[in-house]
Design a protein around this motif. Structure first.
Motif, short mmCIF file in Angstrom:
data_model
loop_
_atom_site.label_atom_id
_atom_site.label_comp_id
_atom_site.label_asym_id
_atom_site.label_seq_id
_atom_site.Cartn_x
_atom_site.Cartn_y
_atom_site.Cartn_z
N THR A 30 0.86 -1.18 0.00
CA THR A 30 0.00 0.00 0.00
C THR A 30 0.90 1.23 0.00
O THR A 30 1.96 1.22 0.63
N PHE A 31 0.50 2.27 -0.72
CA PHE A 31 1.37 3.46 -0.77
C PHE A 31 0.61 4.70 -1.22
O PHE A 31 -0.42 4.61 -1.88
N HIS A 32 1.17 5.86 -0.82
CA HIS A 32 0.66 7.17 -1.23
C HIS A 32 1.44 7.64 -2.46
O HIS A 32 2.54 7.15 -2.72
N THR A 33 0.95 8.67 -3.12
CA THR A 33 1.59 9.17 -4.34
C THR A 33 3.10 9.45 -4.19
O THR A 33 3.88 8.99 -5.03
N PRO A 34 3.59 10.14 -3.14
CA PRO A 34 5.03 10.43 -3.12
C PRO A 34 5.92 9.20 -2.96
O PRO A 34 7.12 9.27 -3.18
N SER A 35 5.33 8.07 -2.58
CA SER A 35 6.13 6.85 -2.45
C SER A 35 5.91 5.90 -3.63
O SER A 35 6.35 4.74 -3.59
N ALA A 36 5.29 6.39 -4.71
CA ALA A 36 4.92 5.49 -5.81
C ALA A 36 6.14 4.82 -6.46
O ALA A 36 6.16 3.59 -6.61
N TYR A 37 7.18 5.59 -6.82
CA TYR A 37 8.31 4.96 -7.52
C TYR A 37 9.01 3.96 -6.62
O TYR A 37 9.49 2.92 -7.06
#
Ligand code: B12
Ligand code: SF4
Length: 433
Positions: free
Chosen positions: A65-72
């Motif tokens: 699970t992740f938020h946008t700033p941790s996508a890469y």
């Protein structure tokens, strides 16, 4: 027995700007999804805000699970496990907002909420067949949801109590991803079930990870009456409606509410109108904050800088206001047009999106769009000024003397933030750096 590794991903860059070692919040998504895993699976959870991934873990499946700033960063995790032949499942806010991108990096993606489908998928995985994408057609009911698995929490201390009573929000503020993620619908768990989970925590301090605990005032009051006998302390996020209703505040205070994170967002009415948050009436902010304080509840103001009506004057005016109102704590964010939101679409149509590098969508260290009435460096400098001034000793004294609510913990917390900020806040850089 199949083995499932659940990861709450957090990129090093976002950990740095959030200073998550200091703000060590317990998260609930993965311990909750673990509680829905059918019997016969072994489940491990790694929350990267506090723990390290064991890259050699012998597992059959990895869920992230992740938020946008941790996508890469999440995509890197996926690649490392997939290179070993492990099935990788991605879900959460960013996947829900940009599924076509996320699906390139995963064996399976979950778009939106997962209740029911997650269990179905795990069973079909065991049977050797599954789909590439799962998405519910209607928002799930929150009746009979199992409690999150506490043994998978990374914190085992006083603050380990986290749960949710409601999900979603019926408002549609242009910059917010919540209404998009949860199909503009507010759903509520049965009160007796929430109260039972609340009571099950050994610790005294509880966070409701709800988007807006004041989303349904009648429900909230009933909930507060049900949890009051357990004599714990709690806090949650709330829209400004919370501060207009004495009965809500009275019931909240009686049940142990010590702080509300209040979505004030901006002291400019024009800004609020510009992002479809016109129900925030700026002229009533003082009165609302005062009313909340009168029930012994501290206010953490959620403030955003960079709306179209904001000029470089907004930073000073905002801190003047927060000092005068005696606000105990504040979280400042740089306006961030998350993909999938109405704000992103508008700024894109206006040619004002400066970068699609998701690591920069962190709301703290980068500006990713062209502000209307200042340049990006002014916005970054103003954000820094606001944090430094709000957490300076004179400001702390002014605010806490003005409203000495919950002083026994708001004072040490302010001093800790002050120490953190003045030892070096987030590194500031422009969108191209
Ligand atoms: C708790 C919370 C936090 C906590 C814990 C984070 C965490 N990972 O759980 C903390 C304080 C650390 C945090 C930090 C941040 N947060 Co936050 N946070 C929340 C909040 C309030 C609740 C999340 C939650 O626990 N919901 C309850 C669970 C049960 O619901 P859920 O996570 O949606 O999970 C369901 C489905 O989405 C799905 N699902 C989710 N993940 C997965 C994974 C798999 C494999 C599967 C199958 C299914 C699945 O299944 C679940 C059941 O249906 C949300 C608002 C919201 N409602 O989402 C914002 C929210 C998610 N956060 C947000 C933001 C912006 C941030 C920060 C960037 C803020 C900042 N500048 O620091 C950081 C980023 C942190 C990081 N490491 O990347 C945005 C996300 C925007 C985006 N596009 O990513 C949200 C939506 C708030 C908002 N109003 O915009 N956050
Ligand atoms: S009231 Fe809060 S949670 Fe609801 S849409 Fe607006 S910003 Fe999002």
């Amino acid at each position: 027995m199949p083995k499932l590794l659940l990861i709450t991903a957090s990129a090093a860059t976002i950990k740095r700007v959030r200073r998550s070692r200091f703000l060590n919040f317990q998260q609930i998504t993965m311990p909750y999804l673990a509680s829905r895993v059918p019997p016969g699976w072994e489940v491990i959870h790694v929350d990267e805000e506090a723990e390290e991934i064991d890259w050699n873990a012998e597992v059959d499946m990895v869920g992230v699970t992740f938020h946008t700033p941790s996508a890469y960063h999440a995509y890197d995790i996926a690649a490392r496990f997939r290179s070993r032949g492990v099935c990788v499942v991605l879900g959460g806010p960013h996947v829900t907002l940009v599924p076509e991108e996320a699906s390139k990096y995963a064996d399976v993606i979950f778009v939106g909420e997962a209740e029911g489908l997650w269990e179905e998928f795990l069973k079909s995985f065991e049977a050797g067949t599954y789909l590439k994408e799962y998405q519910l057609t209607t928002p799930p009911s929150l009746e009979n949801v199992p409690a999150a698995r506490k043994e998978l929490f990374h914190r085992h201390d006083y603050s380990s109590g986290v749960l949710f009573a409601t999900r979603g929000c019926s408002n549609e503020c242009d910059f917010c991803t919540v209404s998009v993620m949860y199909c503009h619908s507010l759903r509520k768990r049965p009160i007796a079930e929430v109260a039972a989970e609340y009571a099950s925590f050994k610790g005294k301090v509880i966070i409701f990870w709800d988007d807006n605990i004041a989303g349904d005032l009648a429900y909230a009051k009933e909930l507060f009456d049900a949890i009051a006998p357990y004599r714990k302390w709690w806090s949650s996020q709330a829209s400004i409606q919370a501060g207009r209703d004495d009965a809500f505040l009275e019931a909240a205070a009686r049940s142990g509410c010590k702080q509300l994170f209040l979505g004030l967002e901006s002291i400019s009415q024009e800004s609020m109108k510009g992002v479809n948050k016109h129900f925030n009436r700026v002229e009533s902010y003082y009165e609302i904050i005062e009313r909340i304080h009168s029930y012994g509840i501290a206010v953490q103001a959620g403030m955003v800088f960079g709306f179209d009506a904001d000029t470089p004057q907004v930073f000073k005016d905002t801190i003047d206001f927060l000092e005068e109102a005696g606000v105990q704590n504040a979280t400042f964010n740089i306006l961030t047009p998350f993909p999938g939101t109405a704000l992103f679409r508008r700024l894109e149509a206006e040619g004002r999106i400066l970068t699609r590098d998701w690591t920069k969508y962190n709301s703290r260290a980068n500006v990713v769009y062209q502000p209307r009435q200042m340049d990006t460096t002014e916005l970054l400098a103003g954000f820094r000024y606001a944090n430094e001034r709000f957490y300076s000793l004179p400001s702390i004294a002014r605010r806490l003397l003005r409203s000495p609510v919950q002083l026994w913990w708001t004072l040490p917390l302010n001093l800790a933030y002050s120490y953190g900020w003045h030892r070096g806040g987030p590194r500031i850089s422009g969108p191209s750096s």
